[in-house]
Scaffold this motif. Structure first.
Motif, PDB file in Angstrom:
ATOM      1  N   LEU A 102      49.695  35.569  46.183  1.00  0.00           N
ATOM      2  CA  LEU A 102      49.639  35.158  44.782  1.00  0.00           C
ATOM      3  C   LEU A 102      48.176  34.953  44.430  1.00  0.00           C
ATOM      4  O   LEU A 102      47.463  34.269  45.164  1.00  0.00           O
ATOM      5  CB  LEU A 102      50.424  33.869  44.566  1.00  0.00           C
ATOM      6  CG  LEU A 102      51.821  33.803  45.199  1.00  0.00           C
ATOM      7  CD1 LEU A 102      52.402  32.393  45.060  1.00  0.00           C
ATOM      8  CD2 LEU A 102      52.748  34.836  44.578  1.00  0.00           C
ATOM      9  N   VAL A 103      47.723  35.516  43.329  1.00  0.00           N
ATOM     10  CA  VAL A 103      46.303  35.488  43.001  1.00  0.00           C
ATOM     11  C   VAL A 103      46.071  34.753  41.684  1.00  0.00           C
ATOM     12  O   VAL A 103      46.599  35.148  40.637  1.00  0.00           O
ATOM     13  CB  VAL A 103      45.711  36.911  42.915  1.00  0.00           C
ATOM     14  CG1 VAL A 103      44.221  36.851  42.600  1.00  0.00           C
ATOM     15  CG2 VAL A 103      45.958  37.672  44.221  1.00  0.00           C
ATOM     16  N   GLN A 104      45.281  33.699  41.768  1.00  0.00           N
ATOM     17  CA  GLN A 104      44.869  32.962  40.567  1.00  0.00           C
ATOM     18  C   GLN A 104      43.731  33.711  39.895  1.00  0.00           C
ATOM     19  O   GLN A 104      42.706  33.980  40.506  1.00  0.00           O
ATOM     20  CB  GLN A 104      44.404  31.564  40.949  1.00  0.00           C
ATOM     21  CG  GLN A 104      43.822  30.753  39.800  1.00  0.00           C
ATOM     22  CD  GLN A 104      44.893  30.313  38.833  1.00  0.00           C
ATOM     23  OE1 GLN A 104      45.694  29.448  39.140  1.00  0.00           O
ATOM     24  NE2 GLN A 104      44.921  30.920  37.642  1.00  0.00           N
ATOM     25  N   THR A 105      43.907  34.078  38.629  1.00  0.00           N
ATOM     26  CA  THR A 105      42.857  34.775  37.889  1.00  0.00           C
ATOM     27  C   THR A 105      42.211  33.812  36.889  1.00  0.00           C
ATOM     28  O   THR A 105      42.796  32.771  36.547  1.00  0.00           O
ATOM     29  CB  THR A 105      43.418  35.991  37.126  1.00  0.00           C
ATOM     30  OG1 THR A 105      44.100  35.537  35.938  1.00  0.00           O
ATOM     31  CG2 THR A 105      44.379  36.788  37.997  1.00  0.00           C
TER      32      THR A 105
ATOM     33  N   ALA B 124      44.763  44.899  42.227  1.00  0.00           N
ATOM     34  CA  ALA B 124      44.266  45.923  43.142  1.00  0.00           C
ATOM     35  C   ALA B 124      43.703  45.327  44.427  1.00  0.00           C
ATOM     36  O   ALA B 124      43.382  46.067  45.366  1.00  0.00           O
ATOM     37  CB  ALA B 124      43.199  46.772  42.447  1.00  0.00           C
ATOM     38  N   GLN B 125      43.552  44.006  44.494  1.00  0.00           N
ATOM     39  CA  GLN B 125      43.022  43.378  45.696  1.00  0.00           C
ATOM     40  C   GLN B 125      44.018  43.502  46.845  1.00  0.00           C
ATOM     41  O   GLN B 125      45.230  43.588  46.646  1.00  0.00           O
ATOM     42  CB  GLN B 125      42.696  41.904  45.425  1.00  0.00           C
ATOM     43  CG  GLN B 125      41.571  41.704  44.433  1.00  0.00           C
ATOM     44  CD  GLN B 125      41.228  40.240  44.215  1.00  0.00           C
ATOM     45  OE1 GLN B 125      42.019  39.354  44.560  1.00  0.00           O
ATOM     46  NE2 GLN B 125      40.070  39.969  43.660  1.00  0.00           N
ATOM     47  N   HIS B 126      43.490  43.497  48.048  1.00  0.00           N
ATOM     48  CA  HIS B 126      44.325  43.697  49.235  1.00  0.00           C
ATOM     49  C   HIS B 126      45.409  42.622  49.338  1.00  0.00           C
ATOM     50  O   HIS B 126      45.126  41.421  49.295  1.00  0.00           O
ATOM     51  CB  HIS B 126      43.456  43.650  50.497  1.00  0.00           C
ATOM     52  CG  HIS B 126      44.238  43.777  51.769  1.00  0.00           C
ATOM     53  ND1 HIS B 126      44.837  44.951  52.153  1.00  0.00           N
ATOM     54  CD2 HIS B 126      44.541  42.856  52.737  1.00  0.00           C
ATOM     55  CE1 HIS B 126      45.469  44.759  53.308  1.00  0.00           C
ATOM     56  NE2 HIS B 126      45.307  43.504  53.679  1.00  0.00           N
ATOM     57  N   GLY B 127      46.631  43.060  49.450  1.00  0.00           N
ATOM     58  CA  GLY B 127      47.750  42.150  49.646  1.00  0.00           C
ATOM     59  C   GLY B 127      48.240  41.451  48.401  1.00  0.00           C
ATOM     60  O   GLY B 127      49.209  40.681  48.469  1.00  0.00           O
ATOM     61  N   ALA B 128      47.595  41.681  47.255  1.00  0.00           N
ATOM     62  CA  ALA B 128      47.991  40.983  46.029  1.00  0.00           C
ATOM     63  C   ALA B 128      49.339  41.494  45.544  1.00  0.00           C
ATOM     64  O   ALA B 128      49.548  42.701  45.393  1.00  0.00           O
ATOM     65  CB  ALA B 128      46.936  41.170  44.951  1.00  0.00           C
TER      66      ALA B 128
END
Length: 393
Positions: free
Chosen positions: A242-245, A152-156
């Protein structure tokens, strides 16, 4: 020479400590608010028999707790009878779980079998979110609830997790597991805090169906061997992040002996050589070499000083560096990796640090040929592949 000695100390200890602080900071960050139930989540798993732990890994994901509705899509080769038997047995034991079994013919020799399976799986996926999960990877309870809010983060465009290994059945499995457990957090996390990720951990990632459709799905990537980098590049090319969780997932891979160990390590190191190193722009390559490539050789530097300049000070330099690395590993293992590395195996930490530079150099010079559970593949310059020999079933 005193200034050179001080510079060496700062380099050796600073690299370890700064990366450790980056890991601690990463896990202390506030998590995004919980997302509204995304609806159905389709989990695609390309499956290939050959590892004794395959059934246990698949079953672990069926048993993992989640409040989300899930659809498992198991993708096997139509001539892989052991995989078919394992899958049908599990489907009979878990009739309440939505599982779709898809058997596919052998792909053309120049196509990546995993990507071919993902193309077929995405055509059958009904979820609003699509996850890709390797057959040796086990998600923890509520992994989806902890991972999907980052979408849900912007641009993710895509979110992915952090791997660790739980395979300590023998010496060679333990070497691989200790290598991953001692390097995974210190590699992925510091880079993600300085720069948006340029590739992903392809063992587990999630993407919205609408995003996957917007970038053209997996079609057109079939000829590339590094599927994780290929997917990451496609997302970045279309302007997605790209999002590292912080989701950590266990992996169980049985390494049968020294030849299997060497083949596996060579495959892991050849992939980035023919993907990241040949396709990223210079400023991103500089960051990768600075954070990952050059630090690989720091243990050798400390050892060389200790051997080349005999004396108490040189010896303490090496012992203190090895001790610091070990303490950082022990803290990460206990705090973030569920103590995946048993205490009796932790002596391998300095060993893998000494072995890794040699394996890194070997992979740079080695022929571009890999073995994946019996399939022999030739990797062309730049990342395309060609199947040389298909294993006998």
């Amino acid at each position: 020479m005193r200034w050179l000695w001080r510079l060496l100390i700062i380099l050796l200890y600073g690299e370890r400590l700064l990366k450790h602080l980056a890991v601690v900071r990463f896990f202390r960050r506030a998590q995004p608010p919980a997302e509204v139930d995304p609806g159905l989540v389709s989990i695609m798993q390309p499956i290939l028999s050959g590892d004794p732990a395959l059934a246990a890994c698949l079953e672990a994901n069926l048993k993992a707790r989640s409040g989300y509705q899930r659809q498992f899509i198991w993708l096997i080769d139509d001539d892989d009878e052991p995989a078919r038997q394992i899958c049908t047995d599990l489907m009979g034991r878990y009739p309440s779980v939505a599982i779709t079994l898809v058997a596919l013919p052998a792909p053309p020799p120049e196509h990546n079998p995993k990507l071919v399976k993902l193309i077929a799986g995405s055509a059958r996926a009904r979820g609003t979110v699509i996850c890709v999960l390797d057959d040796d990877t086990m998600l923890p309870d509520h992994a989806l609830e902890n991972c999907l809010p980052y979408l849900a983060q912007h641009g993710a465009g895509l979110v992915f997790g952090l791997p660790y290994y739980v395979s300590y059945d023998n010496l060679w499995s333990g070497l691989v597991a200790t290598f991953v457990n001692s390097s995974s957090l210190m590699t992925y996390i510091p880079f993600s805090l300085l720069h948006e990720p340029v590739t992903i951990n392809g063992m587990f990632y999630a993407i919205r169906r609408t995003t996957l459709e917007a970038v053209g799905g997996f079609a057109g990537l079939e000829q590339l061997v590094a599927d994780d980098f290929a997917v990451a590049e496609r997302l970045r090319h279309h302007g997605y992040r790209l999002v590292q969780t912080p989701v950590r997932h266990a992996i169980r891979t049985t390494v049968s002996g020294p030849r299997h160990y060497l083949r596996l390590m060579q495959r892991w190191l050849i992939f980035p050589r023919e993907s990241l190193m040949r396709h990223l722009p210079p400023h991103e390559l500089v960051l990768i070499y600075s954070l990952v490539g050059l630090p690989t050789f720091l243990p050798w530097m400390a050892l060389a000083v200790s051997v080349g300049r005999p004396g108490q000070r040189s010896l303490w330099l090496f012992l203190a560096y090895a001790g610091l690395s070990y303490l950082i590993f022990a803290y990460h293992n206990r705090s973030y990796l569920n103590s995946a590395t048993p205490w009796r195996w932790s002596w391998m930490v300095p060993l893998v640090q000494i072995l890794l530079p040699a394996q890194f150099v070997s992979a740079l010079l080695a022929p571009r040929r890999i073995n994946w559970r019996g399939h022999t593949m030739q990797i062309e310059r730049g990342g395309n592949l060609r199947l040389v020999h298909r294993r006998d079933q």
